[in-house]
Design an enzyme around this catalytic site. Structure first.
Site, PDB file in Angstrom:
ATOM      1  N   PRO A  88       0.817  -1.225   0.000  1.00 40.33           N
ATOM      2  CA  PRO A  88       0.000   0.000   0.000  1.00 40.33           C
ATOM      3  C   PRO A  88       0.849   1.273   0.000  1.00 40.33           C
ATOM      4  CG  PRO A  88      -0.782  -1.549   1.664  1.00 40.33           C
ATOM      5  CD  PRO A  88       0.521  -2.081   1.143  1.00 40.33           C
ATOM      6  N   GLU A 115       3.018  -8.678   8.777  1.00 43.21           N
ATOM      7  CA  GLU A 115       2.802  -7.229   8.918  1.00 43.21           C
ATOM      8  C   GLU A 115       3.567  -6.444   7.866  1.00 43.21           C
ATOM      9  OE1 GLU A 115       0.417  -6.230  11.138  1.00 43.21           O
ATOM     10  OE2 GLU A 115       0.294  -8.424  11.277  1.00 43.21           O
ATOM     11  N   ARG A 153      -3.070  -8.260 -20.713  1.00 45.16           N
ATOM     12  CA  ARG A 153      -4.049  -8.009 -21.769  1.00 45.16           C
ATOM     13  C   ARG A 153      -3.635  -6.842 -22.668  1.00 45.16           C
ATOM     14  NH1 ARG A 153      -7.530  -4.124 -20.963  1.00 45.16           N
ATOM     15  NH2 ARG A 153      -9.327  -5.029 -22.009  1.00 45.16           N
ATOM     16  N   ASP A 168     -11.181  -0.032 -25.166  1.00 46.98           N
ATOM     17  CA  ASP A 168     -11.837  -0.314 -23.897  1.00 46.98           C
ATOM     18  C   ASP A 168     -11.720   0.873 -22.962  1.00 46.98           C
ATOM     19  OD1 ASP A 168      -9.358  -2.798 -23.228  1.00 46.98           O
ATOM     20  OD2 ASP A 168      -9.276  -0.698 -22.698  1.00 46.98           O
TER      21      ASP A 168
HETATM   22  N1  4GY Z   1      -3.066  -2.491  -1.370  1.00 44.01           N
HETATM   23  N2  4GY Z   1      -1.526  -2.901  -3.086  1.00 44.01           N
HETATM   24  C1  4GY Z   1      -1.261  -4.185  -1.353  1.00 44.01           C
HETATM   25  C2  4GY Z   1      -1.431  -4.812  -0.048  1.00 44.01           C
HETATM   26  C3  4GY Z   1      -0.588  -6.487   1.503  1.00 44.01           C
HETATM   27  C4  4GY Z   1       1.651  -7.114   4.499  1.00 44.01           C
HETATM   28  C5  4GY Z   1       3.032  -6.212   2.659  1.00 44.01           C
HETATM   29  C6  4GY Z   1      -2.032  -3.150  -1.897  1.00 44.01           C
HETATM   30  O1  4GY Z   1      -0.506  -3.718  -3.291  1.00 44.01           O
HETATM   31  N3  4GY Z   1      -0.342  -4.511  -2.251  1.00 44.01           N
HETATM   32  O2  4GY Z   1      -2.365  -4.497   0.677  1.00 44.01           O
HETATM   33  N4  4GY Z   1      -0.503  -5.735   0.290  1.00 44.01           N
HETATM   34  C7  4GY Z   1       0.558  -6.252   2.442  1.00 44.01           C
HETATM   35  C8  4GY Z   1       0.470  -7.240   3.547  1.00 44.01           C
HETATM   36  C9  4GY Z   1       2.945  -7.213   3.767  1.00 44.01           C
HETATM   37  C10 4GY Z   1       1.880  -6.333   1.706  1.00 44.01           C
END
Ligand code: 4GY
Length: 259
Positions: A88, A115, A153, A168
């Site tokens: 994230p 984590e 794709r 698209d």
């Molecule tokens: N949102 N986009 C995501 C995610 C999980 C703990 C690191 C996201 O790309 N990946 O939420 N990944 C975490 C879980 C370790 C990745």
């Protein structure tokens, strides 16, 4: 494109590679995918991949050594690859990034669990961090699949000419117009008349208006990001006139220096 995924759950990808367009892309060798188990790169007797966080707190952290060894092995197999951590914290993935990635010869996608991964990894071995959106998954695998799917794709030849990626959603920065097929009336709802007329020009115009309306209502941010075409300006002006007729002219902004 060579695609190497590093994960603690490589079996999750077996079904992903073996269905639909993805399967076709593999069979036609547009992509050469493989999922490597990070656990296989742990050197200790029990192949441990997690450990407790320095500073305390809940949960576990992915140990750096097995992941570093897995990344180096993947980079040896695909020396030209970018090494992308799914997190994230990354740049938010979109169609523009997907198009850029579709031109790469190889990618290594790193999927974290627990984590998170020891931060010292991203310092040297990771070239990019990518997020599929502002929410937290239990691991990077589903995110990696979303990226691989969207990128695959767009590789030339993967989609047939008919349903090719040029026309698209997002190719023109707008949401797609609605689609319909038989029957002409379904549970009381009719297909828009124009689509049954065979008037190609009118149908294209209707589709553009429907795309524009959908984008204006659901995703106005997309309209602010791109230039409008002359035809789109024309349509929006007509809607503006219609709205003014309905509501009266817009009020003067409040608090101006007016006498
Ligand atoms: N949102 N986009 C995501 C995610 C999980 C703990 C690191 C996201 O790309 N990946 O939420 N990944 C975490 C879980 C370790 C990745």
């Amino acid at each position: 494109m060579q695609i190497l995924v590093l994960t603690l759950f490589p079996e999750m990808f077996d079904a992903f590679w073996s269905h639909g367009i993805m399967r076709k892309a593999v069979e036609q060798t547009h992509i050469t995918p493989a999922a490597l188990n990070i656990r296989d790169f742990a050197r200790d007797r029990h192949h441990v991949t997690d450990d407790r966080p320095y500073g305390g707190g809940n949960g576990m952290v992915m140990k750096p050594e097995p992941l570093a060894a897995a990344i180096r092995a993947a980079q040896a197999r695909a020396p030209a690859a970018r090494t992308i951590l799914m997190t994230p914290q990354g740049r938010v993935f979109n169609q523009v990034i997907a198009r850029e990635m579709a031109a790469l010869p190889a990618i290594i996608l790193v999927c974290g669990r627990y984590e998170g991964v020891d931060d010292r990894l991203s310092r040297d071995l990771i070239t990019d961090e990518l997020s599929i959106g502002d929410y937290v998954l239990t691991g990077g695998e589903v995110a990696a699949m979303a990226v691989v799917d969207a990128v695959t794709r767009l590789i030339p030849g993967v989609l047939g000419g008919a349903d090719s990626a040029e026309h698209d959603s997002f190719s023109n920065g707008l949401l797609e117009h609605p689609h319909y097929t038989r029957p002409p009336v379904f549970e009381g709802a009719a297909v828009p008349d124009v689509l049954l007329t065979g008037h190609h020009h009118n149908i294209e115009r209707w589709r553009l208006e429907a795309s524009l309306m959908r984008t204006l209502v659901n995703r106005p941010d997309l309209l602010l990001e791109r230039a409008l075409t002359a035809e789109e300006i024309d349509i929006l002006r007509r809607w503006q006139t219609d709205l003014n007729r309905l509501l009266g002219p817009p009020p003067e902004p409040a608090g101006g220096r007016k006498r």
